[in-house]
Design a protein around this motif. Structure first.
Motif, PDB file in Angstrom:
ATOM      1  N   LEU A   1      -3.125   5.229   1.674  1.00 17.16           N
ATOM      2  CA  LEU A   1      -2.134   4.992   2.728  1.00 17.16           C
ATOM      3  C   LEU A   1      -1.098   3.961   2.283  1.00 17.16           C
ATOM      4  O   LEU A   1       0.107   4.159   2.481  1.00 17.16           O
ATOM      5  CB  LEU A   1      -2.823   4.533   4.015  1.00 17.16           C
ATOM      6  CG  LEU A   1      -1.928   4.309   5.221  1.00 17.16           C
ATOM      7  CD1 LEU A   1      -1.143   5.574   5.565  1.00 17.16           C
ATOM      8  CD2 LEU A   1      -2.745   3.866   6.420  1.00 17.16           C
ATOM      9  N   ALA A   2      -1.541   2.881   1.658  1.00 17.24           N
ATOM     10  CA  ALA A   2      -0.609   1.853   1.178  1.00 17.24           C
ATOM     11  C   ALA A   2       0.364   2.439   0.160  1.00 17.24           C
ATOM     12  O   ALA A   2       1.577   2.195   0.232  1.00 17.24           O
ATOM     13  CB  ALA A   2      -1.371   0.679   0.575  1.00 17.24           C
ATOM     14  N   GLU A   3      -0.139   3.231  -0.773  1.00 16.80           N
ATOM     15  CA  GLU A   3       0.723   3.864  -1.776  1.00 16.80           C
ATOM     16  C   GLU A   3       1.725   4.818  -1.115  1.00 16.80           C
ATOM     17  O   GLU A   3       2.907   4.839  -1.475  1.00 16.80           O
ATOM     18  CB  GLU A   3      -0.123   4.624  -2.802  1.00 16.80           C
ATOM     19  CG  GLU A   3      -0.889   3.729  -3.739  1.00 16.80           C
ATOM     20  CD  GLU A   3      -1.878   4.488  -4.620  1.00 16.80           C
ATOM     21  OE1 GLU A   3      -1.810   5.732  -4.680  1.00 16.80           O
ATOM     22  OE2 GLU A   3      -2.713   3.821  -5.254  1.00 16.80           O
ATOM     23  N   ASN A   4       1.246   5.604  -0.154  1.00 14.51           N
ATOM     24  CA  ASN A   4       2.137   6.538   0.541  1.00 14.51           C
ATOM     25  C   ASN A   4       3.212   5.818   1.341  1.00 14.51           C
ATOM     26  O   ASN A   4       4.371   6.242   1.361  1.00 14.51           O
ATOM     27  CB  ASN A   4       1.334   7.472   1.453  1.00 14.51           C
ATOM     28  CG  ASN A   4       0.626   8.559   0.690  1.00 14.51           C
ATOM     29  OD1 ASN A   4       1.027   8.930  -0.408  1.00 14.51           O
ATOM     30  ND2 ASN A   4      -0.449   9.073   1.254  1.00 14.51           N
ATOM     31  N   LEU A   5       2.852   4.731   2.010  1.00 10.78           N
ATOM     32  CA  LEU A   5       3.850   3.980   2.781  1.00 10.78           C
ATOM     33  C   LEU A   5       4.898   3.358   1.875  1.00 10.78           C
ATOM     34  O   LEU A   5       6.084   3.348   2.205  1.00 10.78           O
ATOM     35  CB  LEU A   5       3.175   2.905   3.635  1.00 10.78           C
ATOM     36  CG  LEU A   5       2.461   3.407   4.880  1.00 10.78           C
ATOM     37  CD1 LEU A   5       1.677   2.279   5.538  1.00 10.78           C
ATOM     38  CD2 LEU A   5       3.440   4.017   5.868  1.00 10.78           C
ATOM     39  N   ILE A   6       4.462   2.857   0.721  1.00  9.91           N
ATOM     40  CA  ILE A   6       5.408   2.246  -0.221  1.00  9.91           C
ATOM     41  C   ILE A   6       6.436   3.270  -0.702  1.00  9.91           C
ATOM     42  O   ILE A   6       7.607   2.960  -0.840  1.00  9.91           O
ATOM     43  CB  ILE A   6       4.655   1.595  -1.403  1.00  9.91           C
ATOM     44  CG1 ILE A   6       3.958   0.332  -0.928  1.00  9.91           C
ATOM     45  CG2 ILE A   6       5.598   1.291  -2.561  1.00  9.91           C
ATOM     46  CD1 ILE A   6       2.986  -0.250  -1.933  1.00  9.91           C
TER      47      ILE A   6
ATOM     48  N   VAL B   1      12.374   6.493   0.889  1.00  3.72           N
ATOM     49  CA  VAL B   1      12.869   7.845   1.152  1.00  3.72           C
ATOM     50  C   VAL B   1      13.418   7.921   2.578  1.00  3.72           C
ATOM     51  O   VAL B   1      14.501   8.461   2.816  1.00  3.72           O
ATOM     52  CB  VAL B   1      11.753   8.897   0.938  1.00  3.72           C
ATOM     53  CG1 VAL B   1      12.186  10.269   1.432  1.00  3.72           C
ATOM     54  CG2 VAL B   1      11.361   8.953  -0.522  1.00  3.72           C
ATOM     55  N   MET B   2      12.672   7.361   3.530  1.00  2.72           N
ATOM     56  CA  MET B   2      13.105   7.379   4.924  1.00  2.72           C
ATOM     57  C   MET B   2      14.441   6.637   5.088  1.00  2.72           C
ATOM     58  O   MET B   2      15.367   7.145   5.711  1.00  2.72           O
ATOM     59  CB  MET B   2      12.047   6.749   5.818  1.00  2.72           C
ATOM     60  CG  MET B   2      12.394   6.848   7.291  1.00  2.72           C
ATOM     61  SD  MET B   2      11.246   5.952   8.339  1.00  2.72           S
ATOM     62  CE  MET B   2      11.702   4.271   7.997  1.00  2.72           C
ATOM     63  N   ILE B   3      14.525   5.469   4.501  1.00  4.12           N
ATOM     64  CA  ILE B   3      15.758   4.685   4.617  1.00  4.12           C
ATOM     65  C   ILE B   3      16.931   5.441   3.997  1.00  4.12           C
ATOM     66  O   ILE B   3      18.010   5.503   4.571  1.00  4.12           O
ATOM     67  CB  ILE B   3      15.579   3.290   3.979  1.00  4.12           C
ATOM     68  CG1 ILE B   3      14.640   2.457   4.850  1.00  4.12           C
ATOM     69  CG2 ILE B   3      16.918   2.588   3.798  1.00  4.12           C
ATOM     70  CD1 ILE B   3      14.179   1.174   4.213  1.00  4.12           C
ATOM     71  N   LYS B   4      16.703   6.037   2.845  1.00  3.35           N
ATOM     72  CA  LYS B   4      17.767   6.790   2.181  1.00  3.35           C
ATOM     73  C   LYS B   4      18.229   7.962   3.048  1.00  3.35           C
ATOM     74  O   LYS B   4      19.419   8.223   3.174  1.00  3.35           O
ATOM     75  CB  LYS B   4      17.274   7.289   0.820  1.00  3.35           C
ATOM     76  CG  LYS B   4      18.323   8.031   0.036  1.00  3.35           C
ATOM     77  CD  LYS B   4      17.777   8.470  -1.304  1.00  3.35           C
ATOM     78  CE  LYS B   4      18.828   9.282  -2.045  1.00  3.35           C
ATOM     79  NZ  LYS B   4      18.311   9.815  -3.294  1.00  3.35           N
TER      80      LYS B   4
END
Length: 146
Positions: free
Chosen positions: A9-14, A19-22
């Motif tokens: 989960l930590a890796e996925n959130l990072i 990507v979301m911000i972009k």
């Protein structure tokens, strides 16, 4: 070997956050010039929280003090924020949003919202429903992380 779910989960959130911000902030054409992300974050926080010291901004946005000074200097030059000495402690300088800065934040917010709406219109109703439920669930879970 099976990875710990917290690690995954930590890796996925990072990887998800950039990507979301972009996807949210990237514009093909923009009627006004978009400031760098660190300036946007400072303006957004000041708009939401009101007056804030440089130390508080650094802590809340995890930006180093030297970098924050550069960001604030640029925002002052653009007449979007101004510095004022704290009345209770003259050693502390607070940063406030100018009227121009408030209008600018509103313009940016509206532009981001319209851009995002145009991108979301390309999704199916099912995808929109799933995304809406997922964001609601994520918001509720993130509220528990203090």
């Amino acid at each position: 070997m099976c990875k710990n779910p917290v690690d995954v989960l930590a890796e996925n959130l990072i990887t998800f956050l950039p990507v979301m911000i972009k996807k949210i902030i990237k514009f093909d054409t923009a009627p006004i010039k978009m400031p760098p992300l660190n300036q946007l974050m400072v303006l957004g926080l000041l708009q939401e929280e009101g007056s804030s010291s440089i130390s508080e901004l650094c802590k809340n946005l995890t930006i180093s003090r030297p970098q924050m000074t550069i960001v604030i200097d640029k925002l002052v030059d653009l007449d979007l924020v101004y510095r004022v000495h704290n009345e209770s402690d003259r050693r502390t300088i607070n940063i406030n949003v100018t009227e121009k800065g408030k209008k600018y934040c509103l313009e940016i917010s509206e532009m981001v919202k319209e851009n995002l709406k145009s991108k979301l219109m390309n999704l199916s109703q099912e995808d929109l429903s799933i995304l809406l439920r997922s964001i609601d669930v994520a918001k509720n879970i993130f509220k528990k992380l203090e």
